[in-house]
Design a protein around this motif. Sequence first.
Motif, short mmCIF file in Angstrom:
data_model
loop_
_atom_site.label_atom_id
_atom_site.label_comp_id
_atom_site.label_asym_id
_atom_site.label_seq_id
_atom_site.Cartn_x
_atom_site.Cartn_y
_atom_site.Cartn_z
N PRO A 294 0.83 -1.21 0.00
CA PRO A 294 0.00 0.00 0.00
C PRO A 294 0.87 1.27 0.00
CG PRO A 294 -0.79 -1.55 1.64
CD PRO A 294 0.51 -2.09 1.12
N ASN A 295 0.49 2.26 -0.79
CA ASN A 295 1.25 3.50 -0.93
C ASN A 295 1.49 4.21 0.40
OD1 ASN A 295 1.64 3.34 -3.69
ND2 ASN A 295 -0.29 4.38 -4.14
N VAL A 296 0.49 4.18 1.28
CA VAL A 296 0.62 4.89 2.55
C VAL A 296 1.68 4.26 3.46
CG1 VAL A 296 -1.70 5.88 2.59
CG2 VAL A 296 -1.30 3.60 3.54
N LEU A 297 2.10 3.03 3.18
CA LEU A 297 3.06 2.35 4.03
C LEU A 297 4.46 2.23 3.42
CD1 LEU A 297 0.81 -0.57 5.28
CD2 LEU A 297 1.39 1.53 6.48
N LYS A 298 4.62 2.59 2.15
CA LYS A 298 5.90 2.38 1.47
C LYS A 298 7.05 3.12 2.15
CE LYS A 298 4.20 1.23 -3.07
NZ LYS A 298 4.06 1.63 -4.45
N PHE B 189 7.76 -7.99 7.97
CA PHE B 189 6.40 -7.60 7.65
C PHE B 189 5.65 -8.79 7.07
CE2 PHE B 189 8.85 -3.69 7.29
CZ PHE B 189 8.12 -2.85 8.11
N ILE B 190 4.42 -8.99 7.54
CA ILE B 190 3.55 -10.04 7.00
C ILE B 190 2.49 -9.34 6.16
CG2 ILE B 190 1.96 -11.91 7.54
CD1 ILE B 190 3.37 -12.13 10.27
N LEU B 191 2.37 -9.76 4.91
CA LEU B 191 1.44 -9.15 3.98
C LEU B 191 0.07 -9.82 4.04
CD1 LEU B 191 3.96 -9.02 1.05
CD2 LEU B 191 3.28 -7.11 2.50
N TYR C 136 5.45 -7.10 12.08
CA TYR C 136 4.24 -6.31 11.87
C TYR C 136 3.40 -6.95 10.78
CZ TYR C 136 6.26 -2.42 14.48
OH TYR C 136 6.80 -1.63 15.47
N LYS C 137 2.10 -6.93 10.96
CA LYS C 137 1.18 -7.40 9.93
C LYS C 137 0.62 -6.17 9.21
CE LYS C 137 -2.51 -10.57 9.04
NZ LYS C 137 -3.34 -11.62 9.57
N ILE C 138 0.65 -6.20 7.89
CA ILE C 138 0.21 -5.07 7.08
C ILE C 138 -1.23 -5.29 6.63
CG2 ILE C 138 0.54 -3.87 4.90
CD1 ILE C 138 3.50 -4.52 5.11
N SER C 139 -2.07 -4.27 6.86
CA SER C 139 -3.42 -4.28 6.28
C SER C 139 -3.44 -3.19 5.21
CB SER C 139 -4.47 -4.04 7.35
OG SER C 139 -4.38 -2.72 7.83
N GLU C 140 -4.61 -2.80 4.75
CA GLU C 140 -4.69 -1.80 3.68
C GLU C 140 -4.06 -0.46 4.07
OE1 GLU C 140 -5.65 -1.84 0.52
OE2 GLU C 140 -5.88 -3.99 0.69
N ILE C 141 -4.26 -0.02 5.32
CA ILE C 141 -3.77 1.31 5.68
C ILE C 141 -3.03 1.38 7.01
CG2 ILE C 141 -5.44 2.60 4.31
CD1 ILE C 141 -7.12 2.87 6.86
N LYS C 142 -2.84 0.24 7.69
CA LYS C 142 -2.17 0.33 8.98
C LYS C 142 -1.31 -0.92 9.24
CE LYS C 142 -6.17 -1.33 11.51
NZ LYS C 142 -7.11 -1.07 12.57
#
Length: 142
Positions: free
Chosen positions: A50-54, A65-67, A131-137
């Motif tokens: 997600p762009n907000v996390l790059k 990171f877990i996607l 960390y586990k990555i969701s759409e925006i957090k």
Amino acid sequence: MVFLAQTDTTVGFLSHSYKDINTIKSRKLNQRVLLETANLSYLKSYTRVPNVLKKRLRRQEKVTFILKNKKSFRVVRDQTHLLFLEKFGMLYSSSANLSSKPFCLQWAKKMADILVIDRRGYQEKDASKIYKISEIKLRKIR
């Protein structure tokens, strides 16, 4: 081919095949294994970040990171390990111990095909944050 190397977080097995690592560690062959990369651009073939996390992903150190697709990765920042990893692009990585057992250097050396030793030698370090990555957090797992 399985390498035994000092990674940015611990002594670990590195390989192009996650099945080789799972076999050595006596785990299920289809169990997921962490991907280490020298650059985020390698991840484009596996997933979309997600762009907000790059920006945050690029700046983190010693973090896994877990996607959403259950794949996990770490972008390497340690300069010594990075020099080795850049020659391969991406490698699967796991700690150099039997599953749920403490680290034993003699066993790890016996199981690896190639030993990669730099000036640091082999030393255990603290485990990375996860960390586990969701759409925006991001959600902290460990």
